[in-house]
Design a protein around this motif. Structure first.
Motif, PDB file in Angstrom:
ATOM      1  N   HIS A 118       7.006   2.525  -7.270  1.00 28.34           N
ATOM      2  CA  HIS A 118       6.645   3.940  -7.319  1.00 28.34           C
ATOM      3  C   HIS A 118       5.391   4.176  -6.486  1.00 28.34           C
ATOM      4  N   ILE A 119       5.099   5.441  -6.241  1.00 31.16           N
ATOM      5  CA  ILE A 119       3.876   5.786  -5.519  1.00 31.16           C
ATOM      6  C   ILE A 119       2.955   6.561  -6.435  1.00 31.16           C
ATOM      7  N   GLU A 120       1.670   6.398  -6.186  1.00 31.68           N
ATOM      8  CA  GLU A 120       0.646   7.181  -6.866  1.00 31.68           C
ATOM      9  C   GLU A 120      -0.222   7.818  -5.795  1.00 31.68           C
ATOM     10  N   ILE A 121      -0.578   9.080  -6.017  1.00 30.52           N
ATOM     11  CA  ILE A 121      -1.419   9.822  -5.088  1.00 30.52           C
ATOM     12  C   ILE A 121      -2.745  10.114  -5.773  1.00 30.52           C
ATOM     13  N   ASN A 122      -3.845   9.805  -5.094  1.00 26.89           N
ATOM     14  CA  ASN A 122      -5.169  10.154  -5.589  1.00 26.89           C
ATOM     15  C   ASN A 122      -5.695  11.266  -4.692  1.00 26.89           C
ATOM     16  N   LEU A 123      -5.718  12.497  -5.221  1.00 24.79           N
ATOM     17  CA  LEU A 123      -6.144  13.636  -4.403  1.00 24.79           C
ATOM     18  C   LEU A 123      -7.639  13.616  -4.117  1.00 24.79           C
ATOM     19  N   THR A 124      -8.411  12.993  -4.979  1.00 22.67           N
ATOM     20  CA  THR A 124      -9.861  12.908  -4.758  1.00 22.67           C
ATOM     21  C   THR A 124     -10.177  12.024  -3.559  1.00 22.67           C
ATOM     22  N   THR A 125      -9.510  10.863  -3.478  1.00 25.39           N
ATOM     23  CA  THR A 125      -9.771   9.939  -2.375  1.00 25.39           C
ATOM     24  C   THR A 125      -8.805  10.129  -1.209  1.00 25.39           C
ATOM     25  N   GLN A 126      -7.800  11.038  -1.369  1.00 28.20           N
ATOM     26  CA  GLN A 126      -6.792  11.290  -0.338  1.00 28.20           C
ATOM     27  C   GLN A 126      -6.079   9.984   0.031  1.00 28.20           C
ATOM     28  N   GLN A 127      -5.609   9.277  -1.007  1.00 31.98           N
ATOM     29  CA  GLN A 127      -4.983   7.976  -0.837  1.00 31.98           C
ATOM     30  C   GLN A 127      -3.628   7.920  -1.539  1.00 31.98           C
ATOM     31  N   LEU A 128      -2.607   7.375  -0.856  1.00 25.82           N
ATOM     32  CA  LEU A 128      -1.308   7.093  -1.448  1.00 25.82           C
ATOM     33  C   LEU A 128      -1.219   5.589  -1.638  1.00 25.82           C
ATOM     34  N   THR A 129      -0.805   5.169  -2.829  1.00 27.85           N
ATOM     35  CA  THR A 129      -0.647   3.746  -3.120  1.00 27.85           C
ATOM     36  C   THR A 129       0.796   3.485  -3.518  1.00 27.85           C
ATOM     37  N   LEU A 130       1.442   2.534  -2.850  1.00 27.47           N
ATOM     38  CA  LEU A 130       2.791   2.094  -3.180  1.00 27.47           C
ATOM     39  C   LEU A 130       2.660   0.880  -4.082  1.00 27.47           C
ATOM     40  N   LEU A 131       3.255   0.972  -5.271  1.00 23.78           N
ATOM     41  CA  LEU A 131       3.128  -0.087  -6.267  1.00 23.78           C
ATOM     42  C   LEU A 131       4.486  -0.602  -6.705  1.00 23.78           C
ATOM     43  N   ASP A 132       4.535  -1.866  -7.059  1.00 22.11           N
ATOM     44  CA  ASP A 132       5.678  -2.454  -7.753  1.00 22.11           C
ATOM     45  C   ASP A 132       5.127  -2.865  -9.106  1.00 22.11           C
ATOM     46  N   ASP A 133       5.474  -2.102 -10.127  1.00 25.03           N
ATOM     47  CA  ASP A 133       4.803  -2.157 -11.431  1.00 25.03           C
ATOM     48  C   ASP A 133       3.324  -1.911 -11.175  1.00 25.03           C
ATOM     49  N   LYS A 134       2.455  -2.890 -11.349  1.00 20.69           N
ATOM     50  CA  LYS A 134       1.022  -2.657 -11.132  1.00 20.69           C
ATOM     51  C   LYS A 134       0.505  -3.350  -9.881  1.00 20.69           C
ATOM     52  N   GLN A 135       1.387  -4.034  -9.129  1.00 25.06           N
ATOM     53  CA  GLN A 135       0.976  -4.736  -7.919  1.00 25.06           C
ATOM     54  C   GLN A 135       0.986  -3.779  -6.727  1.00 25.06           C
ATOM     55  N   VAL A 136      -0.142  -3.687  -6.029  1.00 24.28           N
ATOM     56  CA  VAL A 136      -0.253  -2.830  -4.854  1.00 24.28           C
ATOM     57  C   VAL A 136       0.497  -3.466  -3.689  1.00 24.28           C
ATOM     58  N   LEU A 137       1.460  -2.723  -3.137  1.00 23.04           N
ATOM     59  CA  LEU A 137       2.224  -3.196  -1.980  1.00 23.04           C
ATOM     60  C   LEU A 137       1.629  -2.690  -0.678  1.00 23.04           C
ATOM     61  N   ARG A 138       1.275  -1.397  -0.636  1.00 25.15           N
ATOM     62  CA  ARG A 138       0.698  -0.769   0.565  1.00 25.15           C
ATOM     63  C   ARG A 138      -0.187   0.382   0.138  1.00 25.15           C
ATOM     64  N   GLU A 139      -1.113   0.751   1.011  1.00 24.36           N
ATOM     65  CA  GLU A 139      -1.945   1.940   0.794  1.00 24.36           C
ATOM     66  C   GLU A 139      -2.006   2.728   2.091  1.00 24.36           C
ATOM     67  N   TYR A 140      -2.014   4.054   1.959  1.00 23.90           N
ATOM     68  CA  TYR A 140      -2.041   4.940   3.119  1.00 23.90           C
ATOM     69  C   TYR A 140      -3.005   6.090   2.865  1.00 23.90           C
ATOM     70  N   SER A 141      -3.649   6.553   3.927  1.00 25.51           N
ATOM     71  CA  SER A 141      -4.433   7.787   3.854  1.00 25.51           C
ATOM     72  C   SER A 141      -3.464   8.957   3.882  1.00 25.51           C
ATOM     73  N   ILE A 142      -3.781  10.013   3.144  1.00 27.40           N
ATOM     74  CA  ILE A 142      -2.944  11.215   3.125  1.00 27.40           C
ATOM     75  C   ILE A 142      -3.810  12.441   3.370  1.00 27.40           C
ATOM     76  N   SER A 143      -3.171  13.565   3.542  1.00 35.51           N
ATOM     77  CA  SER A 143      -3.868  14.841   3.656  1.00 35.51           C
ATOM     78  C   SER A 143      -3.140  15.830   2.756  1.00 35.51           C
ATOM     79  N   SER A 144      -3.823  16.314   1.737  1.00 33.69           N
ATOM     80  CA  SER A 144      -3.208  17.280   0.822  1.00 33.69           C
ATOM     81  C   SER A 144      -3.555  18.701   1.270  1.00 33.69           C
TER      82      SER A 144
END
Length: 82
Positions: free
Chosen positions: A4-30
């Protein structure tokens, strides 16, 4: 929940996770209008969302979109000067 993905609007970051393991992180623009759930507000809605369609999944990298449709143009620094 598995992958699943989680978006942090404060840090403008998208995190791709497999359960709780971080697979990838990306900068986003909301949205420039901030966070909010009012329809047609131009805000970024918060909460759990389901991806229905992948817009542009078969388009060339740097394809320009308008209203979620490809314009036929490819972004370049020269195009940005026009």
């Amino acid at each position: 929940m598995s992958v699943h993905i989680e978006i942090n609007l404060t840090t403008q970051q998208l995190t791709l996770l497999d359960d709780k393991q971080v697979l990838r992180e990306y900068s986003i623009s909301s949205a420039i209008n901030g966070n909010g759930e009012q329809i047609n507000s131009g805000c970024t809605p918060r909460g759990m969302h389901k991806i229905r369609i992948k817009i542009g999944h078969d388009c060339q990298v740097n394809t320009i979109f308008k209203a979620r449709r490809p314009t036929g143009e490819i972004y370049s620094p020269e195009l940005d000067l026009q």
